[in-house]
Design a protein around this motif. Structure first.
Motif, PDB file in Angstrom:
ATOM      1  N   ASN A 109       0.809  -1.214   0.000  1.00 64.65           N
ATOM      2  CA  ASN A 109       0.000   0.000   0.000  1.00 64.65           C
ATOM      3  C   ASN A 109       0.844   1.266   0.000  1.00 64.65           C
ATOM      4  OD1 ASN A 109      -2.398  -1.463   0.040  1.00 64.65           O
ATOM      5  ND2 ASN A 109      -2.538  -1.452   2.279  1.00 64.65           N
ATOM      6  N   GLU A 110       2.125   1.126   0.314  1.00 62.51           N
ATOM      7  CA  GLU A 110       3.031   2.274   0.339  1.00 62.51           C
ATOM      8  C   GLU A 110       3.824   2.397  -0.962  1.00 62.51           C
ATOM      9  OE1 GLU A 110       2.782   4.157   2.943  1.00 62.51           O
ATOM     10  OE2 GLU A 110       1.604   2.743   4.147  1.00 62.51           O
ATOM     11  N   TRP A 111       3.651   1.435  -1.864  1.00 60.06           N
ATOM     12  CA  TRP A 111       4.517   1.364  -3.047  1.00 60.06           C
ATOM     13  C   TRP A 111       4.255   2.531  -3.991  1.00 60.06           C
ATOM     14  CZ3 TRP A 111       8.579  -1.609  -2.917  1.00 60.06           C
ATOM     15  CH2 TRP A 111       9.376  -1.704  -4.062  1.00 60.06           C
ATOM     16  N   ARG A 112       5.342   2.988  -4.619  1.00 57.18           N
ATOM     17  CA  ARG A 112       5.284   4.094  -5.566  1.00 57.18           C
ATOM     18  C   ARG A 112       6.046   3.730  -6.833  1.00 57.18           C
ATOM     19  NH1 ARG A 112       7.270   8.983  -1.637  1.00 57.18           N
ATOM     20  NH2 ARG A 112       8.612   9.247  -3.452  1.00 57.18           N
ATOM     21  N   ASP A 113       5.691   4.373  -7.927  1.00 54.48           N
ATOM     22  CA  ASP A 113       6.302   4.070  -9.220  1.00 54.48           C
ATOM     23  C   ASP A 113       7.744   4.556  -9.329  1.00 54.48           C
ATOM     24  OD1 ASP A 113       3.996   2.856 -10.084  1.00 54.48           O
ATOM     25  OD2 ASP A 113       3.242   4.625 -11.144  1.00 54.48           O
ATOM     26  N   ASP A 114       8.182   5.396  -8.392  1.00 55.89           N
ATOM     27  CA  ASP A 114       9.555   5.922  -8.472  1.00 55.89           C
ATOM     28  C   ASP A 114      10.513   5.209  -7.524  1.00 55.89           C
ATOM     29  OD1 ASP A 114       8.492   6.956  -6.097  1.00 55.89           O
ATOM     30  OD2 ASP A 114       9.609   8.838  -6.255  1.00 55.89           O
ATOM     31  N   LEU A 115      10.061   4.148  -6.863  1.00 63.14           N
ATOM     32  CA  LEU A 115      10.908   3.506  -5.854  1.00 63.14           C
ATOM     33  C   LEU A 115      11.931   2.562  -6.482  1.00 63.14           C
ATOM     34  CD1 LEU A 115       8.348   2.723  -3.005  1.00 63.14           C
ATOM     35  CD2 LEU A 115       9.969   4.630  -3.176  1.00 63.14           C
ATOM     36  N   VAL A 116      13.176   2.702  -6.037  1.00 64.30           N
ATOM     37  CA  VAL A 116      14.292   1.860  -6.484  1.00 64.30           C
ATOM     38  C   VAL A 116      14.727   0.985  -5.316  1.00 64.30           C
ATOM     39  CG1 VAL A 116      16.678   1.850  -7.332  1.00 64.30           C
ATOM     40  CG2 VAL A 116      15.068   3.589  -8.154  1.00 64.30           C
ATOM     41  N   THR A 117      14.851  -0.306  -5.560  1.00 61.99           N
ATOM     42  CA  THR A 117      15.240  -1.258  -4.518  1.00 61.99           C
ATOM     43  C   THR A 117      16.713  -1.615  -4.628  1.00 61.99           C
ATOM     44  OG1 THR A 117      13.032  -2.233  -4.409  1.00 61.99           O
ATOM     45  CG2 THR A 117      14.847  -3.562  -3.570  1.00 61.99           C
ATOM     46  N   PHE A 118      17.414  -1.516  -3.508  1.00 61.88           N
ATOM     47  CA  PHE A 118      18.793  -1.980  -3.387  1.00 61.88           C
ATOM     48  C   PHE A 118      18.786  -3.254  -2.543  1.00 61.88           C
ATOM     49  CE2 PHE A 118      19.068   2.491  -4.232  1.00 61.88           C
ATOM     50  CZ  PHE A 118      20.202   2.647  -5.020  1.00 61.88           C
ATOM     51  N   ALA A 119      19.267  -4.349  -3.109  1.00 64.55           N
ATOM     52  CA  ALA A 119      19.425  -5.606  -2.365  1.00 64.55           C
ATOM     53  C   ALA A 119      20.879  -5.733  -1.959  1.00 64.55           C
ATOM     54  CB  ALA A 119      19.011  -6.791  -3.235  1.00 64.55           C
ATOM     55  N   LEU A 120      21.115  -5.768  -0.661  1.00 70.41           N
ATOM     56  CA  LEU A 120      22.468  -5.789  -0.107  1.00 70.41           C
ATOM     57  C   LEU A 120      22.721  -7.119   0.591  1.00 70.41           C
ATOM     58  CD1 LEU A 120      22.363  -2.249   1.553  1.00 70.41           C
ATOM     59  CD2 LEU A 120      23.118  -2.811  -0.755  1.00 70.41           C
ATOM     60  N   GLY A 121      23.916  -7.647   0.426  1.00 68.14           N
ATOM     61  CA  GLY A 121      24.277  -8.921   1.032  1.00 68.14           C
ATOM     62  C   GLY A 121      24.086  -8.924   2.539  1.00 68.14           C
ATOM     63  N   CYS A 122      23.723 -10.084   3.084  1.00 68.54           N
ATOM     64  CA  CYS A 122      23.433 -10.238   4.516  1.00 68.54           C
ATOM     65  C   CYS A 122      24.274 -11.361   5.111  1.00 68.54           C
ATOM     66  CB  CYS A 122      21.943 -10.538   4.705  1.00 68.54           C
ATOM     67  SG  CYS A 122      21.498 -11.030   6.381  1.00 68.54           S
ATOM     68  N   SER A 123      24.740 -11.155   6.332  1.00 66.51           N
ATOM     69  CA  SER A 123      25.601 -12.150   6.983  1.00 66.51           C
ATOM     70  C   SER A 123      24.859 -13.436   7.325  1.00 66.51           C
ATOM     71  CB  SER A 123      26.236 -11.562   8.247  1.00 66.51           C
ATOM     72  OG  SER A 123      25.248 -11.146   9.169  1.00 66.51           O
ATOM     73  N   PHE A 124      23.520 -13.433   7.323  1.00 64.90           N
ATOM     74  CA  PHE A 124      22.802 -14.682   7.526  1.00 64.90           C
ATOM     75  C   PHE A 124      23.202 -15.706   6.468  1.00 64.90           C
ATOM     76  CE2 PHE A 124      18.803 -12.867   9.856  1.00 64.90           C
ATOM     77  CZ  PHE A 124      19.612 -12.548  10.935  1.00 64.90           C
ATOM     78  N   THR A 125      23.638 -15.229   5.300  1.00 57.12           N
ATOM     79  CA  THR A 125      24.028 -16.120   4.212  1.00 57.12           C
ATOM     80  C   THR A 125      25.215 -16.981   4.597  1.00 57.12           C
ATOM     81  OG1 THR A 125      23.210 -14.527   2.578  1.00 57.12           O
ATOM     82  CG2 THR A 125      24.758 -16.189   1.796  1.00 57.12           C
ATOM     83  N   PHE A 126      26.260 -16.387   5.179  1.00 54.46           N
ATOM     84  CA  PHE A 126      27.448 -17.185   5.483  1.00 54.46           C
ATOM     85  C   PHE A 126      27.276 -18.062   6.718  1.00 54.46           C
ATOM     86  CE2 PHE A 126      29.246 -13.024   7.339  1.00 54.46           C
ATOM     87  CZ  PHE A 126      29.021 -13.363   8.666  1.00 54.46           C
ATOM     88  N   GLU A 127      26.192 -17.882   7.447  1.00 55.17           N
ATOM     89  CA  GLU A 127      25.973 -18.746   8.608  1.00 55.17           C
ATOM     90  C   GLU A 127      25.816 -20.209   8.199  1.00 55.17           C
ATOM     91  OE1 GLU A 127      23.907 -15.480  11.603  1.00 55.17           O
ATOM     92  OE2 GLU A 127      22.634 -16.944  10.554  1.00 55.17           O
ATOM     93  N   HIS A 128      25.274 -20.453   7.018  1.00 56.79           N
ATOM     94  CA  HIS A 128      25.169 -21.829   6.528  1.00 56.79           C
ATOM     95  C   HIS A 128      26.553 -22.457   6.427  1.00 56.79           C
ATOM     96  CE1 HIS A 128      23.894 -25.308   4.269  1.00 56.79           C
ATOM     97  NE2 HIS A 128      24.590 -24.949   3.214  1.00 56.79           N
TER      98      HIS A 128
END
Length: 267
Positions: A109-128
């Protein structure tokens, strides 16, 4: 989480995302869908995006870029199929004028047509990889969110953003800490090697049992606290910059992708 089928390390990334989308998963994602990359999210208006991109490039340790969307896109094929950025995170944070205005299960409901998403690496990944090597990850064992702390370590200012580093902490015996450093160094796109170990006061942390984000975990007298750069860093940076509007994940509540973590390992 209210699902009749509990999620765990063997769950698929899509199962985790769908559980979040349905409101069945509202807790932290650490330990879920082992072997797949989890990402932090920073979602900004396009007018702020170029500046934040320069900030990420200047600070790759806390802000390792995995993907950047086109304006308005809620899907991202690089991250996974059947993926909705606005609904597939267990908990989001909404910011207005540099202040957190609430935590939401969905930001559709907050989404807008001008929003850009940055996906950044997370340390939960290396826990495996840590678990596979036989190391115990305390917050997973204790079924808690990882403890995270503000520090006095300065960031490189760029694009109108700056501030200090936020770190996550995992305690280990000395020999295990050395092994953890060796393992996590292989994953620079999910924060890589630690930034500090030992005395927390040296980086501005006064009480290891009182995190600024996440949960307290037990730390033995014979253990070293080990600190990694944390993807919560941009959240503090956004507040310091007083951005008019932004969306992030809530600390510890990540977007689980279809990217195998083996694909990010250097060797």
């Amino acid at each position: 989480m209210t699902s009749d089928t509990p999620l765990d390390a063997r769950s698929s990334p899509r199962a985790v995302r769908l559980a979040a989308r349905k409101g069945e998963l509202t807790g932290p994602t650490s330990g879920l869908a082992s072997g797949f990359v989890q990402v932090n999210l920073v979602i900004l208006p396009e007018a702020e995006a170029n500046g934040f991109l320069r900030f990420c490039q200047a600070n790759p340790k806390p802000c390792p870029l995995i993907a950047v969307s086109e304006p308005g896109q809620r899907e991202c094929s690089v991250l996974g199929a059947d993926l909705d950025i606005a609904r597939d995170v267990p908990a989001y944070r909404l910011y207005r004028h540099g202040k957190t205005s609430g935590t939401l299960e969905s930001v559709a409901n907050e989404w807008r047509d001008d929003l850009v998403t940055f996906a950044l690496g997370c340390s939960f990944t290396f826990e495996h990889a840590l678990v596979q090597a036989g190391l115990r990850v305390r917050h997973i064992d204790e079924q808690r969110n990882v403890p995270m702390f503000n520090t006095t370590i300065p960031l490189s200012s760029a694009g109108g953003f700056g501030g200090n580093l936020v770190v996550s902490m995992r305690p280990f015996l000395a020999a295990d800490a050395i092994r953890a450093i060796q393992i996590t160094t292989r994953f620079p796109q999910v924060h890589g090697s630690p930034v500090h170990l030992g005395d927390p006061a040296l980086i501005g942390i006064s009480d290891i049992h009182s995190p600024d984000y996440g949960d307290t975990v037990s730390v033995g007298d014979d253990e070293l606290p080990v600190f990694w750069a944390c993807g919560v860093t941009p959240q503090q940076v956004l507040m310091d910059a007083g951005v008019e509007f932004a969306i992030t994940h809530s600390p510890g509540h990540m977007l689980v992708t279809d990217i195998p973590d083996s694909g990010l390992a250097l060797f």
